[in-house]
Design an enzyme around this catalytic site. Structure first.
Site, mmCIF file in Angstrom:
data_model
loop_
_atom_site.group_PDB
_atom_site.id
_atom_site.type_symbol
_atom_site.label_atom_id
_atom_site.label_comp_id
_atom_site.label_asym_id
_atom_site.label_seq_id
_atom_site.Cartn_x
_atom_site.Cartn_y
_atom_site.Cartn_z
ATOM 1 N N ASP A 20 10.211 -6.457 -10.251
ATOM 2 C CA ASP A 20 10.182 -6.908 -8.861
ATOM 3 C C ASP A 20 10.946 -8.229 -8.773
ATOM 4 O OD1 ASP A 20 9.238 -7.120 -6.103
ATOM 5 O OD2 ASP A 20 7.914 -8.699 -6.818
ATOM 6 N N SER A 21 11.164 -8.692 -7.555
ATOM 7 C CA SER A 21 11.825 -9.980 -7.348
ATOM 8 C C SER A 21 10.964 -11.139 -7.860
ATOM 9 C CB SER A 21 12.093 -10.169 -5.854
ATOM 10 O OG SER A 21 10.892 -10.007 -5.129
ATOM 11 N N CYS A 83 9.497 -2.986 -6.035
ATOM 12 C CA CYS A 83 9.899 -3.882 -4.957
ATOM 13 C C CYS A 83 10.476 -3.004 -3.857
ATOM 14 C CB CYS A 83 10.961 -4.849 -5.475
ATOM 15 S SG CYS A 83 11.686 -5.895 -4.201
ATOM 16 N N GLU A 161 2.589 -16.156 -0.784
ATOM 17 C CA GLU A 161 2.870 -16.916 -2.006
ATOM 18 C C GLU A 161 2.224 -18.301 -1.969
ATOM 19 O OE1 GLU A 161 6.803 -16.576 -3.546
ATOM 20 O OE2 GLU A 161 6.574 -14.408 -3.655
ATOM 21 N N CYS A 193 5.956 -3.744 1.864
ATOM 22 C CA CYS A 193 6.320 -4.922 1.067
ATOM 23 C C CYS A 193 5.192 -5.164 0.072
ATOM 24 C CB CYS A 193 6.493 -6.136 1.977
ATOM 25 S SG CYS A 193 6.732 -7.679 1.081
ATOM 26 N N HIS A 195 3.871 -7.708 -1.014
ATOM 27 C CA HIS A 195 2.945 -8.813 -0.740
ATOM 28 C C HIS A 195 1.860 -8.468 0.278
ATOM 29 C CE1 HIS A 195 6.005 -10.952 -2.860
ATOM 30 N NE2 HIS A 195 5.517 -12.143 -2.594
HETATM 31 N N1 DGL Z 1 9.027 -7.695 -3.414
HETATM 32 C C1 DGL Z 1 9.633 -7.795 -2.114
HETATM 33 C C2 DGL Z 1 9.467 -6.454 -1.382
HETATM 34 O O1 DGL Z 1 8.580 -5.677 -1.662
HETATM 35 C C3 DGL Z 1 9.049 -8.921 -1.296
HETATM 36 C C4 DGL Z 1 9.402 -10.300 -1.806
HETATM 37 C C5 DGL Z 1 10.867 -10.626 -1.682
HETATM 38 O O2 DGL Z 1 11.399 -10.739 -0.562
HETATM 39 O O3 DGL Z 1 11.482 -10.759 -2.730
HETATM 40 O O4 DGL Z 1 10.246 -6.171 -0.498
#
Ligand code: DGL
Length: 276
Positions: A20-21, A83, A161, A193, A195
């Site tokens: 993931d990011s 992600c 976050e 997403c 999060h």
């Molecule tokens: N992991 C990203 C997503 O699910 C969210 C966080 C980001 O923007 O990097 O789209």
């Protein structure tokens, strides 16, 4: 077809790679860890480049190709793109370069949404990248004649976050984002997403009671299980299980914030630089 056959050379106890990011994909890793308790898991969080949600498709492809190569070097038997933004913007490219299955979160999430919706009016919330790609509406339209309504919610990632998952400010923001979707009479909302499962309570509070929230983490974990079963690649019960965590920046912060996403202590986090 030929290239996907090479997976047979990998053993059952080879790890699953998840990336993931940043922290968000830990919600997907947590679901995989619950549903597939014997599997070895390697996680990569690109904390040097987070957030991806506001970046260009080219940048996301560049970062995620490097991560995919890193995971392949670590002998993973399958890769989970945990992600939504990468799944939306880079999955076909990654699938081409990997000789192993690469699973994103969009198709499993779309399937879960179609399964949950009775009136086939489905709302989708996500980052600007995910929403702009229209990946969820496209995936849903392959499964059913549904009406889809999208809303980008860029501020949610920042709040989650910061640990601000409940309270007056996030309530106000949630109301603003959700209002246009409510007027469409949706009965299902896709949390598009990584999060957003952490603000489930806030979302529920501001939505009509009948609206089902779909979180793609669980459906993605089920998909991973199905594919490993199909390929006879499930880890054995006597596997000496391990969880490994890698990040591209700030391992200490990852340990601290990651706990909230993984719902467990994260002990050993290694920093690796993929930009070399
Ligand atoms: N992991 C990203 C997503 O699910 C969210 C966080 C980001 O923007 O990097 O789209």
């Amino acid at each position: 077809m030929q290239r996907k056959k090479e997976i047979k050379t990998l053993g059952n106890n080879n790890p699953i790679g998840i990336f993931d990011s940043g922290f968000g994909g830990l919600t997907v890793m947590s679901a995989i860890n619950k549903i597939l308790p014997y599997e070895n898991l390697i996680y990569f969080g690109d904390t040097a480049h987070v957030p991806y949600g506001t970046k260009s498709q080219n940048a996301i492809i560049k970062f995620s190709k490097k991560i995919t190569s890193f995971l392949i070097k670590n002998n993973v038997k399958l890769i989970v793109v945990a992600c939504n933004t990468v799944s939306a913007l880079a999955l076909p490219v990654l699938d081409k370069i990997a000789k192993i299955p690469v699973i994103g979160v969009i198709s499993p999430g779309a399937r879960a949404a179609v399964g949950a919706s009775k009136n086939l009016k489905i709302g989708i919330i996500g980052t600007e990248g995910t929403i702009g790609s229209k990946s969820y509406p496209k995936a849903i339209s392959k499964l059913a004649k549904a009406k889809t309504y999208q809303q980008a919610c860029p501020l949610f990632v920042l709040f989650v976050e910061e640990g601000l998952t409940e309270g007056e400010i996030i309530d106000t923001i949630a109301k603003k984002y959700i209002k246009p979707l409510l007027s469409k009479k949706i009965d299902t909302l896709v949390l598009g997403c990584t999060h957003y499962p952490l603000i489930r309570k806030t979302l529920e509070k501001n939505l009509d009671k009948n609206i089902v929230l779909v979180d793609s983490a669980k459906s993605t974990a089920m998909e991973v299980k199905r594919i490993l079963e199909q390929k006879s690649l499930l880890a054995s019960k006597n596997n000496k299980k391990y969880l490994k965590f890698y990040v591209s920046n700030n391992p200490e912060k990852f340990k601290k914030i990651g706990m909230r996403f993984f719902s467990k202590d994260i002990k050993d986090v290694k920093k690796v630089d993929l930009d070399d």
